[in-house]
Design a protein around this motif. Structure first.
Motif, PDB file in Angstrom:
ATOM      1  N   GLN A   1      -8.217   6.167  -5.749  1.00  0.00           N
ATOM      2  CA  GLN A   1      -9.397   5.595  -5.094  1.00  0.00           C
ATOM      3  C   GLN A   1     -10.864   6.071  -5.878  1.00  0.00           C
ATOM      4  O   GLN A   1     -11.625   5.858  -5.873  1.00  0.00           O
ATOM      5  CB  GLN A   1      -9.693   5.339  -3.742  1.00  0.00           C
ATOM      6  N   PHE A   2     -10.560   7.456  -6.494  1.00  0.00           N
ATOM      7  CA  PHE A   2     -11.712   7.970  -7.363  1.00  0.00           C
ATOM      8  C   PHE A   2     -11.794   7.470  -8.663  1.00  0.00           C
ATOM      9  O   PHE A   2     -10.983   6.940  -9.221  1.00  0.00           O
ATOM     10  CB  PHE A   2     -11.423   9.544  -7.373  1.00  0.00           C
ATOM     11  N   ARG A   3     -12.985   7.625  -9.154  1.00  0.00           N
ATOM     12  CA  ARG A   3     -13.315   6.910 -10.527  1.00  0.00           C
ATOM     13  C   ARG A   3     -13.806   8.280 -11.253  1.00  0.00           C
ATOM     14  O   ARG A   3     -15.156   8.124 -11.634  1.00  0.00           O
ATOM     15  CB  ARG A   3     -14.130   5.787 -10.507  1.00  0.00           C
ATOM     16  N   CYS A   4     -13.311   9.518 -11.534  1.00  0.00           N
ATOM     17  CA  CYS A   4     -13.967  10.434 -11.823  1.00  0.00           C
ATOM     18  C   CYS A   4     -14.291  10.381 -13.485  1.00  0.00           C
ATOM     19  O   CYS A   4     -13.722   9.818 -14.421  1.00  0.00           O
ATOM     20  CB  CYS A   4     -12.940  11.765 -11.877  1.00  0.00           C
ATOM     21  N   LEU A   5     -15.755  10.770 -13.658  1.00  0.00           N
ATOM     22  CA  LEU A   5     -16.276  10.517 -15.170  1.00  0.00           C
ATOM     23  C   LEU A   5     -15.179  11.220 -16.067  1.00  0.00           C
ATOM     24  O   LEU A   5     -15.313  10.752 -17.143  1.00  0.00           O
ATOM     25  CB  LEU A   5     -17.677  11.094 -15.004  1.00  0.00           C
ATOM     26  N   TYR A   6     -14.675  12.391 -15.798  1.00  0.00           N
ATOM     27  CA  TYR A   6     -13.811  13.007 -16.745  1.00  0.00           C
ATOM     28  C   TYR A   6     -12.358  12.700 -16.709  1.00  0.00           C
ATOM     29  O   TYR A   6     -11.541  13.518 -17.147  1.00  0.00           O
ATOM     30  CB  TYR A   6     -14.213  14.428 -16.432  1.00  0.00           C
ATOM     31  N   CYS A   7     -12.034  11.655 -15.806  1.00  0.00           N
ATOM     32  CA  CYS A   7     -10.494  11.546 -15.731  1.00  0.00           C
ATOM     33  C   CYS A   7      -9.698  11.505 -16.957  1.00  0.00           C
ATOM     34  O   CYS A   7     -10.380  10.627 -18.006  1.00  0.00           O
ATOM     35  CB  CYS A   7     -10.276  10.321 -14.823  1.00  0.00           C
TER      36      CYS A   7
END
Ligand code: SF4
Length: 280
Positions: free
Chosen positions: A68-74
């Motif tokens: 559910q996260f959308r981490c910029l650094y994923c």
């Protein structure tokens, strides 16, 4: 289980760095809902063996899809969508664990469930962990902590280690990085502390984003005050996932960001150590 969830041609053991999409797209919505409710099968991006960075000893690691996260650094954005993973029954997952159980015991390792965010499929996680523990295998949950409420205190007693990825302490920074609030994450960490369950805290160091001294100091203070953080992993940002963002046609805002310098890395580590935390 019906035929809709079989995926026999896809190899289970694969690198998490491989781009994997649409492996479960043939599974209809009703079957996905039923999988999430029953936990009888899960959606798995990949299994790897022999990891030494995903918990104590040598690990068998399964990366589950859904986040559910959308981490910029994923570096694994292909794990965000649950149907990018392949449907795997609990029985099949247990077969894989059985295959490696002696080696995992000898090498003082265990099973780590990671993602994506494994708690999106918490019932599958609990079933797989229960089977692993029955085999005497150490279990570790690598999570962003947001869905920690899905686990009861009893569930948490049955999980040997939580590897908690704390993206930011400052709520605005956390929202900027992940798109989500960090209140539930901090609450989960405090709950683990109250239950005296061990945490390995993971912090990704990204120049210009998460390397501010104040932010790191606040996280270090929070972690030290918890009293159950056994170690901190400061993870240097890298560009290994960039090709996935590009192949998926997604806007990768960190495309020009460099990994942190050695000095920056050491400064961050020192801030955690100043608070008496063990850092790797
Ligand atoms: S929590 Fe993990 S999988 Fe989810 S977006 Fe962030 S880095 Fe990616």
């Amino acid at each position: 289980m019906n035929n809709e969830v079989s995926n026999a041609d896809v190899p289970l053991v694969a690198s998490p760095h491989e781009l994997r999409v649409s492996l479960g797209e043939h599974v209809n919505e009703g079957a996905i809902r039923s999988a999430l409710e029953s936990g009888d099968y899960g959606f798995v991006h990949s299994f790897i063996t022999g990891s030494t960075v995903d918990g104590p000893g040598v690990r068998l690691v399964a990366w589950l899809t859904g986040c559910q996260f959308r981490c910029l650094y994923c570096h694994n954005p292909d794990t965000w969508k649950i149907t990018n993973g392949m449907p795997v029954t609990v029985l099949r997952a247990v077969e894989v664990i059985q295959q490696y159980r002696h080696a995992l015991r000898v090498m003082k390792g265990g099973l780590t469930l990671s993602g994506g965010e494994p708690m999106v499929q918490h019932r599958f996680v609990l079933k797989v962990f229960a089977a692993a523990r029955d085999m005497g295998i150490h279990t570790a949950l690598d999570t962003n902590g947001f869905l920690g409420d899905r686990l009861s205190d009893r569930d948490l007693q049955a999980c040997d280690l939580v590897m908690l990825g704390l993206k930011a302490f400052d709520p605005d920074l956390h929202r900027r990085i992940t798109g989500m609030d960090n209140g539930p994450v901090l609450a989960f960490a405090r709950r683990l502390a109250a239950l005296r369950r061990p945490i390995w805290l993971r912090y990704v160091l990204v120049p210009g984003l998460t390397d501010h001294a104040d932010e790191i100091t606040r996280i270090a203070r929070f972690a030290a005050d918890l009293g159950n953080v056994e170690r901190v992993d400061v993870l240097a940002f890298h560009q290994l996932g960039r090709f996935k963002w590009e192949k998926l046609g997604m806007d990768y805002k960190l495309r020009d960001t460099e990994p942190p310098s050695r000095t920056r890395n050491e400064e961050a580590i020192a801030r955690f150590r100043e608070r008496g935390l063990k850092v790797f």
